[in-house]
Design a protein around this motif. Structure first.
Motif, PDB file in Angstrom:
ATOM      1  N   ALA A  76       0.697  -1.201  -0.073  1.00 12.53           N
ATOM      2  CA  ALA A  76      -0.258  -0.138  -0.238  1.00 12.53           C
ATOM      3  C   ALA A  76       1.157   1.598  -0.182  1.00 12.53           C
ATOM      4  CB  ALA A  76      -0.901  -0.181   1.234  1.00 12.53           C
ATOM      5  N   THR A  77       1.808   1.288   0.837  1.00 14.66           N
ATOM      6  CA  THR A  77       3.212   2.147   0.170  1.00 14.66           C
ATOM      7  C   THR A  77       3.903   2.899  -0.736  1.00 14.66           C
ATOM      8  OG1 THR A  77       3.488   1.671   2.872  1.00 14.66           O
ATOM      9  CG2 THR A  77       5.305   3.362   1.988  1.00 14.66           C
ATOM     10  N   VAL A  78       3.727   1.545  -1.379  1.00 13.07           N
ATOM     11  CA  VAL A  78       4.395   1.526  -2.760  1.00 13.07           C
ATOM     12  C   VAL A  78       3.936   2.256  -3.670  1.00 13.07           C
ATOM     13  CG1 VAL A  78       5.602   0.362  -5.119  1.00 13.07           C
ATOM     14  CG2 VAL A  78       5.288  -0.618  -2.677  1.00 13.07           C
ATOM     15  N   ALA A 194       2.255   9.201   6.683  1.00 11.36           N
ATOM     16  CA  ALA A 194       1.207   9.279   5.272  1.00 11.36           C
ATOM     17  C   ALA A 194      -0.414   9.306   5.866  1.00 11.36           C
ATOM     18  CB  ALA A 194       1.024   7.343   5.580  1.00 11.36           C
ATOM     19  N   VAL A 195      -0.190   9.971   6.993  1.00 15.81           N
ATOM     20  CA  VAL A 195      -1.132  10.395   8.023  1.00 15.81           C
ATOM     21  C   VAL A 195      -1.048  12.064   7.592  1.00 15.81           C
ATOM     22  CG1 VAL A 195      -2.461  11.330   9.695  1.00 15.81           C
ATOM     23  CG2 VAL A 195      -1.664   8.937   9.791  1.00 15.81           C
ATOM     24  N   GLY A 196       0.290  12.088   7.377  1.00 14.77           N
ATOM     25  CA  GLY A 196       0.635  13.959   6.658  1.00 14.77           C
ATOM     26  C   GLY A 196       0.477  14.034   5.502  1.00 14.77           C
ATOM     27  N   THR A 197       0.903  13.172   4.902  1.00 10.90           N
ATOM     28  CA  THR A 197      -0.321  13.054   3.578  1.00 10.90           C
ATOM     29  C   THR A 197      -0.651  13.190   3.089  1.00 10.90           C
ATOM     30  OG1 THR A 197       2.669  12.216   2.961  1.00 10.90           O
ATOM     31  CG2 THR A 197       0.892  11.994   1.206  1.00 10.90           C
ATOM     32  N   SER A 198      -1.398  12.338   3.697  1.00  7.94           N
ATOM     33  CA  SER A 198      -3.458  12.624   3.069  1.00  7.94           C
ATOM     34  C   SER A 198      -3.824  14.499   3.311  1.00  7.94           C
ATOM     35  CB  SER A 198      -4.218  11.831   4.356  1.00  7.94           C
ATOM     36  OG  SER A 198      -4.184  12.360   5.363  1.00  7.94           O
ATOM     37  N   ARG A 199      -3.351  14.601   4.679  1.00  9.12           N
ATOM     38  CA  ARG A 199      -3.851  16.174   4.679  1.00  9.12           C
ATOM     39  C   ARG A 199      -2.859  16.695   3.482  1.00  9.12           C
ATOM     40  NH1 ARG A 199      -7.119  20.058   7.097  1.00  9.12           N
ATOM     41  NH2 ARG A 199      -6.379  18.724   9.886  1.00  9.12           N
ATOM     42  N   ALA A 200      -1.562  16.667   2.393  1.00 12.22           N
ATOM     43  CA  ALA A 200      -1.082  17.351   2.435  1.00 12.22           C
ATOM     44  C   ALA A 200      -2.005  16.696   1.010  1.00 12.22           C
ATOM     45  CB  ALA A 200       0.267  16.787   1.695  1.00 12.22           C
ATOM     46  N   ILE A 201      -2.168  15.889   0.339  1.00 11.14           N
ATOM     47  CA  ILE A 201      -3.008  15.676  -1.423  1.00 11.14           C
ATOM     48  C   ILE A 201      -4.679  16.550  -0.948  1.00 11.14           C
ATOM     49  CG2 ILE A 201      -4.632  14.231  -1.813  1.00 11.14           C
ATOM     50  CD1 ILE A 201      -2.844  11.978  -1.048  1.00 11.14           C
ATOM     51  N   GLU A 202      -4.722  17.258   0.654  1.00 13.14           N
ATOM     52  CA  GLU A 202      -5.729  18.219   0.406  1.00 13.14           C
ATOM     53  C   GLU A 202      -5.483  19.243   0.371  1.00 13.14           C
ATOM     54  OE1 GLU A 202      -7.452  17.446   4.599  1.00 13.14           O
ATOM     55  OE2 GLU A 202      -8.385  16.109   4.177  1.00 13.14           O
ATOM     56  N   MET A 203      -4.985  19.442   0.529  1.00 14.45           N
ATOM     57  CA  MET A 203      -4.005  21.131   0.676  1.00 14.45           C
ATOM     58  C   MET A 203      -3.742  20.805  -1.425  1.00 14.45           C
ATOM     59  SD  MET A 203      -1.659  21.346   3.631  1.00 14.45           S
ATOM     60  CE  MET A 203      -1.878  21.794   5.351  1.00 14.45           C
ATOM     61  N   GLY A 204      -3.444  20.311  -1.903  1.00 18.44           N
ATOM     62  CA  GLY A 204      -3.081  20.316  -3.611  1.00 18.44           C
ATOM     63  C   GLY A 204      -2.118  19.033  -4.222  1.00 18.44           C
ATOM     64  N   GLU A 205      -2.082  18.843  -4.781  1.00 18.15           N
ATOM     65  CA  GLU A 205      -1.497  18.234  -6.033  1.00 18.15           C
ATOM     66  C   GLU A 205       0.506  17.802  -5.837  1.00 18.15           C
ATOM     67  OE1 GLU A 205      -2.078  17.393  -9.966  1.00 18.15           O
ATOM     68  OE2 GLU A 205      -4.372  17.163  -9.863  1.00 18.15           O
ATOM     69  N   ILE A 206       0.244  19.239  -5.550  1.00 19.28           N
ATOM     70  CA  ILE A 206       1.993  19.557  -5.723  1.00 19.28           C
ATOM     71  C   ILE A 206       2.340  19.268  -3.923  1.00 19.28           C
ATOM     72  CG2 ILE A 206       3.779  21.049  -4.994  1.00 19.28           C
ATOM     73  CD1 ILE A 206       2.426  22.229  -7.326  1.00 19.28           C
ATOM     74  N   SER A 214       8.408  12.908   0.596  1.00 17.31           N
ATOM     75  CA  SER A 214       9.714  12.733   1.553  1.00 17.31           C
ATOM     76  C   SER A 214       9.258  11.186   2.456  1.00 17.31           C
ATOM     77  CB  SER A 214       9.254  14.247   2.063  1.00 17.31           C
ATOM     78  OG  SER A 214       7.788  14.094   3.118  1.00 17.31           O
ATOM     79  N   ILE A 215       7.865  10.256   2.328  1.00 15.33           N
ATOM     80  CA  ILE A 215       7.988   9.811   3.181  1.00 15.33           C
ATOM     81  C   ILE A 215       8.846   8.681   2.469  1.00 15.33           C
ATOM     82  CG2 ILE A 215       6.805   7.371   3.718  1.00 15.33           C
ATOM     83  CD1 ILE A 215       4.165   9.500   3.121  1.00 15.33           C
ATOM     84  N   VAL A 216       9.315   8.666   1.733  1.00 10.62           N
ATOM     85  CA  VAL A 216      10.745   7.563   1.472  1.00 10.62           C
ATOM     86  C   VAL A 216      11.650   8.118   1.896  1.00 10.62           C
ATOM     87  CG1 VAL A 216      11.279   6.365  -1.160  1.00 10.62           C
ATOM     88  CG2 VAL A 216       9.203   6.973  -1.244  1.00 10.62           C
ATOM     89  N   ILE A 217      12.449   9.388   1.118  1.00 11.99           N
ATOM     90  CA  ILE A 217      13.674   9.781   1.599  1.00 11.99           C
ATOM     91  C   ILE A 217      13.649  10.000   3.108  1.00 11.99           C
ATOM     92  CG2 ILE A 217      14.670  11.952   2.460  1.00 11.99           C
ATOM     93  CD1 ILE A 217      13.547  13.169  -0.054  1.00 11.99           C
ATOM     94  N   ALA A 218      12.342   9.949   4.060  1.00 15.10           N
ATOM     95  CA  ALA A 218      12.587   9.260   5.566  1.00 15.10           C
ATOM     96  C   ALA A 218      13.727   8.396   5.994  1.00 15.10           C
ATOM     97  CB  ALA A 218      10.711  10.569   6.445  1.00 15.10           C
ATOM     98  N   GLY A 219      12.405   7.251   5.116  1.00 12.66           N
ATOM     99  CA  GLY A 219      12.189   6.047   5.511  1.00 12.66           C
ATOM    100  C   GLY A 219      13.225   5.197   5.766  1.00 12.66           C
ATOM    101  N   ILE A 220      14.183   5.775   4.181  1.00 13.69           N
ATOM    102  CA  ILE A 220      15.521   5.993   4.053  1.00 13.69           C
ATOM    103  C   ILE A 220      17.031   6.011   4.535  1.00 13.69           C
ATOM    104  CG2 ILE A 220      17.387   5.549   1.934  1.00 13.69           C
ATOM    105  CD1 ILE A 220      15.014   5.646   0.054  1.00 13.69           C
TER     106      ILE A 220
END
Length: 233
Positions: A76-78, A194-206, A214-220
Motif C-alpha cells: 500500500a505504501t508503494v 502517510a497520515v500527514g500526506t493525507s492532509r497534504a493531498i487535501e492542500m493540493g497535488e504538489i 518525503s516519506i520515502v526519503i525519511a524511511g531510507i
C-alpha cells in the motif's frame, strides 16, 4: 460460551474481520465529525484494544488474522509513488532543496526523540521504540525490530505523530507563513508520514506529491541513521 468464542477467535478470519469492522467504524466517526483527532486508525486501534480487553481474547489469536493486514501495508505504501511520478518535473527542479530538507527533517525527528527521552528519563527500550515515530508504519515496524524496540509501541507512536501533524500543520504553516507547496508537502511527509500526506493531498497535488516523496526519503534515512544513534546511546 467461552468454548464457542475460543473456536471463533482461533482462526485467521477473526483478526481480519475485527480489524476491518473497527476501521469502518473509525471512518464513519471521522466522516460524521470531520475532526482530524478522530482519525480512523486511532479509533480502530482503541476499538480493537477495548474488544480484546473486555472479551479476554488473547492477542496471539487476533494476530493470526491481523498479520495479513500488516502484510499489505508495504504494498500500500508503494502506491504513494503515483502522485510522485505525476510531479516528477518538480522533483528535478527542486532536487537539492528536497533532499536537503529531507535529510535535516529525518535527523531532527530522531535527535529530538533522543533528547526529550533522555530529559524525561524514558526507559531505553521505549526510547528505541519511539525513534522511528516519523516514518510510515511498515518501515517503522522493521526499524523498531532492528533496534530492539517494541513494534507495538512504535506503531502507537507513529499513529499519534501522524495525527498531530495532520491537525497542527495548517496552524503551523499559518504562523510561520509557509506558503510554498513543495515546502508544505515536504514538512508534512517528513514529520507525519502517510497520515500527514493525507492532509497534504487535501492542500493540493504538489503538496501531496512532495509529501509522498518525503516519506520515502525519511524511511531510507531513518534506516541508515537509527543504528548509528543507537550505538551512541
Amino acid at each position: 460460551m467461552k468454548e464457542i468464542l475460543g473456536q471463533v477467535t482461533n482462526t485467521p478470519l477473526f483478526g481480519v474481520i475485527i480489524s476491518l469492522v473497527a476501521f469502518e467504524i473509525g471512518m464513519f466517526i471521522f466522516k460524521k465529525t470531520k475532526l482530524a483527532i478522530f482519525n480512523p486508525l486511532l479509533i480502530a486501534t482503541i476499538i480493537v484494544m477495548g474488544f480484546l480487553h473486555f472479551t479476554g481474547v488473547e492477542v496471539k489469536n487476533y494476530m493470526l488474522g491481523a498479520n495479513f493486514v500488516v502484510f499489505f501495508l508495504a504494498p500500500a505504501t508503494v502506491v504513494l509513488a503515483v502522485p510522485l511520478f505525476q510531479k516528477i518535473d518538480l522533483l528535478k527542479k527542486y532536487f537539492i532543496p528536497i533532499i536537503g530538507g529531507g535529510i535535516i527533517g529525518a535527523i531532527t525527528a530522531i535527535v529530538s526523540v533522543v533528547i526529550i527521552g533522555k530529559l524525561l528519563g524514558i526507559d531505553h527500550n521505549l526510547l528505541l521504540s519511539f525513534m522511528p515515530k516519523s516514518i510510515t508504519t511498515p518501515i517503522g515496524i522493521e526499524v523498531s525490530r532492528m533496534l530492539g524496540g517494541i513494534p507495538s509501541i512504535t506503531v502507537f507512536a507513529i499513529i499519534i505523530t501522524g495525527i498531530t501533524g495532520n491537525v497542527a500543520a495548517p496552524f503551523i504553516y499559518s504562523v510561520f507563513r509557509v506558503k510554498h507547496p513543495v515546502a508544505k508537502g515536504l514538512g508534512l511527509g517528513i514529520s507525519s508520514h502517510a497520515v500527514g500526506t493525507s492532509r497534504a493531498i487535501e492542500m493540493g497535488e504538489i503538496e501531496g506529491a512532495m509529501s509522498a516523496l518525503s516519506i520515502v526519503i525519511a524511511g531510507i534515512l531513518t534506516l541508515a541513521l537509527a543504528p548509528i544513534v543507537k550505538m551512541v546511546l
